[in-house]
Design a protein around this motif. Structure first.
Motif, PDB file in Angstrom:
ATOM      1  N   UNK A 150      32.489  30.298  40.248  1.00 52.18           N
ATOM      2  CA  UNK A 150      31.302  30.297  39.389  1.00 52.18           C
ATOM      3  C   UNK A 150      30.734  31.684  39.116  1.00 52.18           C
ATOM      4  N   UNK A 151      31.147  32.693  39.918  1.00 52.01           N
ATOM      5  CA  UNK A 151      30.580  34.031  39.712  1.00 52.01           C
ATOM      6  C   UNK A 151      31.422  34.915  38.804  1.00 52.01           C
ATOM      7  N   UNK A 152      32.551  34.372  38.356  1.00 52.44           N
ATOM      8  CA  UNK A 152      33.416  35.185  37.494  1.00 52.44           C
ATOM      9  C   UNK A 152      32.898  35.081  36.069  1.00 52.44           C
ATOM     10  N   UNK A 153      32.158  36.095  35.664  1.00 54.14           N
ATOM     11  CA  UNK A 153      31.572  36.068  34.325  1.00 54.14           C
ATOM     12  C   UNK A 153      32.000  37.286  33.539  1.00 54.14           C
ATOM     13  N   UNK A 154      32.130  37.082  32.254  1.00 52.36           N
ATOM     14  CA  UNK A 154      32.387  38.212  31.364  1.00 52.36           C
ATOM     15  C   UNK A 154      31.094  39.013  31.269  1.00 52.36           C
ATOM     16  N   UNK A 155      31.221  40.345  31.307  1.00 55.36           N
ATOM     17  CA  UNK A 155      30.037  41.186  31.173  1.00 55.36           C
ATOM     18  C   UNK A 155      30.111  41.966  29.882  1.00 55.36           C
ATOM     19  N   UNK A 156      28.937  42.309  29.366  1.00 55.76           N
ATOM     20  CA  UNK A 156      28.888  43.036  28.098  1.00 55.76           C
ATOM     21  C   UNK A 156      29.425  44.455  28.264  1.00 55.76           C
ATOM     22  N   UNK A 157      30.401  44.784  27.451  1.00 53.48           N
ATOM     23  CA  UNK A 157      30.980  46.134  27.511  1.00 53.48           C
ATOM     24  C   UNK A 157      29.970  47.153  26.990  1.00 53.48           C
ATOM     25  N   UNK A 158      29.230  46.742  25.949  1.00 48.38           N
ATOM     26  CA  UNK A 158      28.241  47.621  25.330  1.00 48.38           C
ATOM     27  C   UNK A 158      27.225  48.093  26.368  1.00 48.38           C
TER      28      UNK A 158
ATOM     29  N   UNK B   7      34.570  40.961  40.189  1.00 51.38           N
ATOM     30  CA  UNK B   7      33.897  39.658  40.165  1.00 51.38           C
ATOM     31  C   UNK B   7      34.853  38.563  40.602  1.00 51.38           C
ATOM     32  N   UNK B   8      36.150  38.799  40.415  1.00 46.89           N
ATOM     33  CA  UNK B   8      37.107  37.758  40.784  1.00 46.89           C
ATOM     34  C   UNK B   8      38.337  38.328  41.448  1.00 46.89           C
ATOM     35  N   UNK B   9      39.076  37.454  42.110  1.00 45.62           N
ATOM     36  CA  UNK B   9      40.293  37.867  42.814  1.00 45.62           C
ATOM     37  C   UNK B   9      41.271  36.696  42.800  1.00 45.62           C
ATOM     38  N   UNK B  10      42.548  37.022  42.692  1.00 40.94           N
ATOM     39  CA  UNK B  10      43.572  35.999  42.936  1.00 40.94           C
ATOM     40  C   UNK B  10      44.140  36.304  44.313  1.00 40.94           C
ATOM     41  N   UNK B  11      43.920  35.420  45.291  1.00 38.24           N
ATOM     42  CA  UNK B  11      44.420  35.702  46.638  1.00 38.24           C
ATOM     43  C   UNK B  11      45.958  35.701  46.670  1.00 38.24           C
ATOM     44  N   UNK B  12      46.518  36.463  47.613  1.00 39.02           N
ATOM     45  CA  UNK B  12      47.977  36.465  47.787  1.00 39.02           C
ATOM     46  C   UNK B  12      48.493  35.049  48.007  1.00 39.02           C
TER      47      UNK B  12
ATOM     48  N   UNK C  52      50.024  36.821  35.117  1.00 36.10           N
ATOM     49  CA  UNK C  52      49.259  36.255  36.228  1.00 36.10           C
ATOM     50  C   UNK C  52      48.586  34.987  35.709  1.00 36.10           C
ATOM     51  N   UNK C  53      48.486  33.985  36.553  1.00 37.64           N
ATOM     52  CA  UNK C  53      47.776  32.757  36.155  1.00 37.64           C
ATOM     53  C   UNK C  53      46.287  32.977  36.434  1.00 37.64           C
ATOM     54  N   UNK C  54      45.582  33.492  35.403  1.00 39.09           N
ATOM     55  CA  UNK C  54      44.185  33.891  35.608  1.00 39.09           C
ATOM     56  C   UNK C  54      43.250  32.707  35.836  1.00 39.09           C
ATOM     57  N   UNK C  55      43.733  31.497  35.530  1.00 46.06           N
ATOM     58  CA  UNK C  55      42.881  30.316  35.793  1.00 46.06           C
ATOM     59  C   UNK C  55      42.732  30.100  37.305  1.00 46.06           C
ATOM     60  N   UNK C  56      43.547  30.803  38.100  1.00 44.98           N
ATOM     61  CA  UNK C  56      43.413  30.677  39.557  1.00 44.98           C
ATOM     62  C   UNK C  56      42.480  31.738  40.161  1.00 44.98           C
ATOM     63  N   UNK C  57      41.777  32.479  39.320  1.00 46.58           N
ATOM     64  CA  UNK C  57      40.807  33.450  39.837  1.00 46.58           C
ATOM     65  C   UNK C  57      39.704  32.734  40.608  1.00 46.58           C
ATOM     66  N   UNK C  58      39.321  33.315  41.737  1.00 48.20           N
ATOM     67  CA  UNK C  58      38.179  32.790  42.496  1.00 48.20           C
ATOM     68  C   UNK C  58      37.175  33.924  42.684  1.00 48.20           C
TER      69      UNK C  58
ATOM     70  N   UNK D 182      32.449  42.626  22.558  1.00 41.71           N
ATOM     71  CA  UNK D 182      33.439  42.933  23.592  1.00 41.71           C
ATOM     72  C   UNK D 182      32.842  42.692  24.977  1.00 41.71           C
ATOM     73  N   UNK D 183      33.623  42.038  25.802  1.00 40.03           N
ATOM     74  CA  UNK D 183      33.198  41.830  27.189  1.00 40.03           C
ATOM     75  C   UNK D 183      34.335  42.242  28.116  1.00 40.03           C
ATOM     76  N   UNK D 184      33.987  42.426  29.375  1.00 42.02           N
ATOM     77  CA  UNK D 184      35.004  42.807  30.350  1.00 42.02           C
ATOM     78  C   UNK D 184      34.751  42.084  31.662  1.00 42.02           C
TER      79      UNK D 184
END
Ligand SMILES: [Zn+2]
Ligand SMILES: [Zn+2]
Length: 368
Positions: free
Chosen positions: A46-54, A113-118, A234-240, A299-301
């Motif tokens: 829930x904490x993986x959010x796009x942030x404003x690049x601007x 904000x996010x990580x894919x664990x090994x 990478x399967x980014x849908x698995x980001x936690x 644009x977001x990052x």
């Protein structure tokens, strides 16, 4: 830069015996090597959010994005690693340089904000590496010794992902081929005809709007974007949600490519994709003079950490890398070629050609 006592560093003690807990990719939990206690990590995202690049690129920056972090810098290659626990010795993932009692300093970096664990553990990555080495007959025999456990480093590498909406206007000329019959005289003075291709050029223009989602740019400059892409996707849908406990037992690199520089790389990739799409719209049979003007908006990052097994080795004073995607097991590497084996192959092939030649000569029936 402020040096930090290592006993003040964050530890993940075992609730059973107080030993250090390490993240186990097989069970996706923290584990104690001594008493077997397992500790689960909440895998919410829930904490993986796009942030404003601007906002991030504004003069003040985004104050919420950065955190203070302990970082160790490799004395040999300059690569920077995050410090999360007491480390009596530290080995650099990129140049294998080892330090005893490494010194960390505090610095402000953008918090992942996010990580894919090994998911691929060390044993699996060694198996993948050995299998890959075995395939390459061209590689020198002594290369196999690099497939040792200690040459492989499990490292979370920093990545930027970028999103953008793009609005493009393009102009160009589409070319339509047609054929005309051309009369010619040959050397004997006879009239012949042939078909000749001509192109009719038609001015065309249009608009092309699209969105880009999670364009992935490597944030550590020890590897090239091409090397990163070699072990995509990478399967980014698995980001936690980022949790420092996932790093326990692994190392984590700090980005050297800033969020702005990463975006510049992403915009180049977007620009090329947009150009290719506009060319497709302009082309009839062919095209020329395609000009595209694009505005990039919203644009977001995100800053994320992704798992890689890295092996850097020098062979006859040349640097080689091989990488295993720590999530999918996809492998990439550059392998040295054994000159002796190449020469041997050329000789064997020549002998075979000569033998075939002589055999075919013998089988030719004698002319009466
Ligand atoms: Zn324990
Ligand atoms: Zn290094």
């Amino acid at each position: 830069m402020e040096n930090v006592q290592k006993d003040s560093l964050l530890l993940f003690p075992c609730p059973g015996c107080n030993a250090q807990l390490y993240f186990n990719p097989e069970h996706q939990k923290l584990e104690c090597k001594y008493c077997g206690t397992q500790v689960a990590i909440d895998q919410a995202s829930n904490q993986i959010r796009e942030k404003s690049l601007k906002q991030q690129l504004s003069v003040t920056g985004d104050p919420d994005a950065a955190i203070e972090q302990l970082v160790h810098k490799c004395e040999r290659c300059g690569s920077e690693s995050v410090f999360i626990s007491e480390t009596p010795t530290f080995t650099c993932s990129f140049c294998n340089f080892e330090v005893v009692n490494p010194v960390a300093y505090k610095t402000r970096i953008i918090q992942p904000s996010g990580i894919i664990p090994f998911k691929v553990d060390k044993e699996q990555s060694v198996t993948i590496f050995k299998k890959w080495l075995g395939k390459g007959w061209w590689a020198p025999g002594d290369l196999k010794e690099f497939a040792r456990q200690d040459a492989l480093h499990g490292t979370y590498l920093p990545f930027w992902t970028y999103d953008a909406q793009t609005f493009s206007e393009w102009t160009g000329e589409g070319g339509r081929h047609y054929y005309v019959t051309v009369e010619e005289r040959d050397s004997n003075g006879n009239t012949t005809t042939r078909q000749e291709q001509r192109t009719e050029w038609i001015y065309r223009s249009g608009t092309y709007n699209t969105t880009f989602d999670d364009l992935l740019i490597g944030g550590a400059d020890e590897l090239t974007q091409k090397e990163y892409e070699s072990i995509f996707p990478f399967q980014l849908e698995e980001l936690v949600n980022f949790d420092a406990r996932y790093l326990s037992g692994f190392s984590a690199d700090v980005y050297d490519i800033s969020v702005a520089d990463g975006y510049a790389k992403a915009e180049k990739i977007m620009e090329q994709e947009i150009y290719d799409a506009c060319v497709d719209e302009c082309r009839i049979d062919t095209y020329r003079n395609v000009q595209v003007s694009t505005s990039y908006e919203n644009q977001t990052y995100k800053h994320i950490l992704l798992p890689l097994w890295v092996c850097s080795y020098k062979y006859k004073s040349k640097q080689y890398h091989f990488l295993v995607n720590g999530q999918t097991g996809k492998i990439y590497g550059s392998k040295p070629v054994s000159t002796a084996k190449v020469v041997l192959t050329v000789i064997v092939v020549l002998i075979i050609i000569i033998v075939i030649y002589f055999l075919s000569q013998q089988q030719t029936p004698q002319q009466p």
